[in-house]
Design a protein around this motif. Sequence first.
Motif, PDB file in Angstrom:
ATOM      1  N   UNK A  40     -54.951  71.403  10.102  1.00  0.00           N
ATOM      2  CA  UNK A  40     -53.698  71.974  10.619  1.00  0.00           C
ATOM      3  C   UNK A  40     -53.724  72.128  12.137  1.00  0.00           C
ATOM      4  N   UNK A  41     -54.786  71.656  12.765  1.00  0.00           N
ATOM      5  CA  UNK A  41     -54.910  71.767  14.208  1.00  0.00           C
ATOM      6  C   UNK A  41     -55.414  73.109  14.687  1.00  0.00           C
ATOM      7  N   UNK A  42     -55.829  73.972  13.765  1.00  0.00           N
ATOM      8  CA  UNK A  42     -56.328  75.294  14.127  1.00  0.00           C
ATOM      9  C   UNK A  42     -57.819  75.227  14.458  1.00  0.00           C
ATOM     10  N   UNK A  43     -58.262  76.006  15.439  1.00  0.00           N
ATOM     11  CA  UNK A  43     -59.684  75.972  15.813  1.00  0.00           C
ATOM     12  C   UNK A  43     -60.561  76.591  14.725  1.00  0.00           C
ATOM     13  N   UNK A  44     -61.624  75.904  14.413  1.00  0.00           N
ATOM     14  CA  UNK A  44     -62.592  76.372  13.417  1.00  0.00           C
ATOM     15  C   UNK A  44     -63.972  76.275  14.043  1.00  0.00           C
ATOM     16  N   UNK A  65     -66.072  74.972  18.792  1.00  0.00           N
ATOM     17  CA  UNK A  65     -65.005  74.918  17.784  1.00  0.00           C
ATOM     18  C   UNK A  65     -64.435  73.500  17.725  1.00  0.00           C
ATOM     19  N   UNK A  66     -63.848  73.182  16.557  1.00  0.00           N
ATOM     20  CA  UNK A  66     -63.175  71.908  16.347  1.00  0.00           C
ATOM     21  C   UNK A  66     -61.882  72.182  15.589  1.00  0.00           C
ATOM     22  N   UNK A 121     -66.284  68.217   8.613  1.00  0.00           N
ATOM     23  CA  UNK A 121     -66.867  68.095   9.947  1.00  0.00           C
ATOM     24  C   UNK A 121     -66.627  66.703  10.511  1.00  0.00           C
ATOM     25  N   UNK A 122     -66.821  65.677   9.687  1.00  0.00           N
ATOM     26  CA  UNK A 122     -66.598  64.302  10.138  1.00  0.00           C
ATOM     27  C   UNK A 122     -65.154  64.108  10.577  1.00  0.00           C
ATOM     28  N   UNK A 123     -64.210  64.595   9.776  1.00  0.00           N
ATOM     29  CA  UNK A 123     -62.790  64.463  10.111  1.00  0.00           C
ATOM     30  C   UNK A 123     -62.442  65.252  11.363  1.00  0.00           C
ATOM     31  N   UNK A 124     -63.043  66.426  11.521  1.00  0.00           N
ATOM     32  CA  UNK A 124     -62.746  67.262  12.689  1.00  0.00           C
ATOM     33  C   UNK A 124     -63.273  66.645  13.979  1.00  0.00           C
TER      34      UNK A 124
END
Length: 204
Positions: free
Chosen positions: A131-135, A126-127, A147-150
């Motif tokens: 909002x800082x939530x895990x995805x 997860x990343x 994905x790049x930003x995460x």
Amino acid sequence: MAAAPVVVEPPIPQAWGNLDIAAQIPEGAKQLTVTVFDPRQTLVKVVANERSPKPGSRTISWNFKTDDGVDAGTGHFMYRIFIDGQVTTGMAVRAARATPDNLGIQVRDLITRLASRAKRAHEDLVLPNERGEPVKLKSLFDSPLDLMASLVRGGWIIPGEPDRSMFLVAIIGTGPMQGVIGQSDIQLLSDWIAAGAHVPPATS
């Protein structure tokens, strides 16, 4: 005793596809020579060598190619301007071989190309989203820019520091993705990170 004033060094100019060298040629100059040295202080190019150069302001451009047409690479490059025995020096840093925007677009396209294979191998990772939530990492391959930003938000990529970015060092270099992608793609990722890991806008 008063504290000594803080001396702030000006930032070293950055260059990407070309290094533009500004020179002021005086009237009556007999010889102009401009040379460039690589990060190891090895002469890599004589950019200009002119007798009786035209006076005035000049911009002399070098495309980071050697006489053999080979790319001179990245790092700090020093140039020297010789005019009738008088020497002016300067420096520029080439963090990557293309602009940050261009590199970001290339990385986006790389992720798109590898997405179908990557989604089969990242089931549990997860990343953080914006909002800082895990995805789940698996779902982010359908949105390469997210994905790049995460990867940056999650600390897997440290902008400007490819050697300290765990995604490049531990995941690709020695971890589960070792040998999965080619050297040219690894170089692209390294260049992208070195240039600041810029995430291009969705309209690019």
